[in-house]
Enzyme design. Structure first.
Site, short mmCIF file in Angstrom:
data_model
loop_
_atom_site.label_atom_id
_atom_site.label_comp_id
_atom_site.label_asym_id
_atom_site.label_seq_id
_atom_site.Cartn_x
_atom_site.Cartn_y
_atom_site.Cartn_z
NE ARG A 217 -29.05 165.41 -17.01
CZ ARG A 217 -28.23 165.03 -16.04
NH1 ARG A 217 -27.25 165.84 -15.64
NH2 ARG A 217 -28.36 163.87 -15.44
CG ASP A 255 -15.95 170.71 -16.70
OD1 ASP A 255 -17.05 170.45 -16.17
OD2 ASP A 255 -14.87 170.43 -16.15
CB SER A 256 -11.72 173.69 -15.07
OG SER A 256 -12.18 172.78 -14.09
CB ALA A 283 -16.21 178.26 -13.66
CG ASP A 299 -24.45 171.15 -11.60
OD1 ASP A 299 -24.48 171.20 -10.36
OD2 ASP A 299 -24.60 170.08 -12.23
CB CYS A 339 -24.05 168.86 -5.34
SG CYS A 339 -22.29 169.10 -5.59
#
Length: 395
Positions: A217, A255-256, A283, A299, A339
């Protein structure tokens, strides 16, 4: 005072002991030659090599593929089978490491205090939210010795509150049948890099916040000046808010999840940031409709929990990154993340190559980053290297 156990013995097969001598914490059932005694789930056991040499001790679990979690090597000269003493020792070591990183500080009072295998207690994760500690429990032994762990935490850290969260999937894999969802109304306001966030500790992903992206960030903040930024899969809005603080001319966060968007909006308001547009949308659809972005942050959540998921995950990563690259023209930057520990750097780079070809873009790799430094890795446990982020330029 803890009861001293008379440990049963687990002997490792010939040729299988080297990783454990070097500190790999997970002894799979296939690595075991024999078990002497009848240890119960969560009971302490000695771990021996094929010649009877004592490698260390850990906790046994007949219900898990991780038959033993090795907690302490013999060379450490720690008291045998004393869970509370060992947890206290590991916490003291972890605190020293975080202090060496400048944590906590005036700018950051929320961070990863204890990183499971990376801090040498597999299955125990602790995040610090100011004077509140949140435990993510992902192993049977952590559940069994909860009282001892909490006592050690109070002794070393002296938190105002401890919130205990059970991580469903790994606990079920470890044979824990009774999983109680955490009900905590504790909400805290914390700082990271001078940005304030409101966190509901009994809800959300992980322990309520993704500390692993803190340094990333900061990177986005340093790149954002004069750019139009699109933050995809924004969750609490961390990248978007840092982009705004970094001087971006325009920031859109997507964001969903409607609750995630509401939380991100609240965080923007908490910081007096008014020039971020938050959108609840898919997205790929959001990226296909985006115009003018020259810095895209992508991300997504974990798409591959194991290697068995890769056949589905990689095509979706490719589709996501193709859409992201199509948003960008010459001079644009894409910061794209995975991730998933199952996704290697090489595999992700192959996917990026293919996505760039699909999008008719030429890209150059500028930087590869990983989780923040308060998420240490043990070299003997490369499986702990889960977060990989790639900064690429569009030519």
């Amino acid at each position: 005072m803890e009861t001293q156990l008379s440990a049963a013995r687990v002997s490792i097969r010939k040729g299988k002991a080297k990783p454990f001598w070097y500190g790999h914490p997970l002894v799979f059932s296939g690595a075991i030659q024999k078990v002497d005694g009848s240890p119960e789930a969560g009971e302490c056991v000695d771990v021996l090599d094929q010649n009877g040499n004592r490698i260390g001790w850990g906790v046994f679990n007949p219900h898990s593929d991780y038959r033993v979690r090795l907690l302490c090597l013999a060379e450490e000269n720690a008291p045998d089978y004393a869970i509370q003493d060992l947890v206290k020792r590991r916490l003291e070591e972890a605190v020293l490491v975080r202090r060496s990183l400048g944590l906590p500080s005036d700018e950051t009072n929320a961070y990863r205090l204890f990183n499971s295998e990376g801090d040498r207690l597999s299955g125990l994760t602790i995040d610090c939210f100011g004077d509140v500690l949140v435990v993510a429990s992902s192993a049977l032994w952590v559940e069994k010795y909860r009282a001892e762990i909490e006592a050690a935490m109070r002794d070393v850290i002296k938190p105002r509150v401890i919130v205990w969260r059970q991580v469903n999937a790994p606990l079920r894999q470890d044979g824990v049948s009774e999983i109680i969802q955490t009900i905590s109304e504790e909400t805290v306001t914390v700082r990271e890099l001078g940005v304030n966030y409101q966190v509901a500790l009994g809800a959300g992903q992980k322990t309520g916040f993704y500390f692993d992206q803190r340094e990333n960030r900061a990177l986005i903040r340093s790149l954002a000046h004069g750019r139009s930024v699109l933050d995809v899969c924004c969750y609490t809005g961390g990248f978007a808010l840092n982009a705004a603080r970094g001087g971006a001319t325009n920031v859109v966060a997507v964001d969903s999840s409607a609750p995630a968007i509401e939380n991100a909006k609240a965080n923007a308001a908490l910081n007096g940031i008014e020039d971020v547009e938050f959108i609840c949308a898919d997205a790929i659809e959001a990226m296909q409709g985006a115009e003018g972005a020259n810095l895209v942050v992508l991300d997504p959540p974990k798409l591959a929990r194991t290697e068995r998921d890769l056949h589905r995950a990689i095509p979706y990563y490719r589709e996501l990154n193709k859409a992201a690259l199509e948003c960008l023209g010459t001079g644009g930057l894409l910061f794209t993340c995975s991730c998933s520990a199952a996704v290697s750097v090489d595999l992700f780079l192959e996917m990026l190559r293919d996505a760039a070809h699909d999008a008719h873009r030429r890209i150059s790799l500028l930087k590869i980053t990983r989780a923040a430094a308060d998420h240490p890795l043990v070299p003997a446990f490369p499986e702990g290297d889960y977060l990989k982020c790639f900064l690429v330029a569009v030519a």
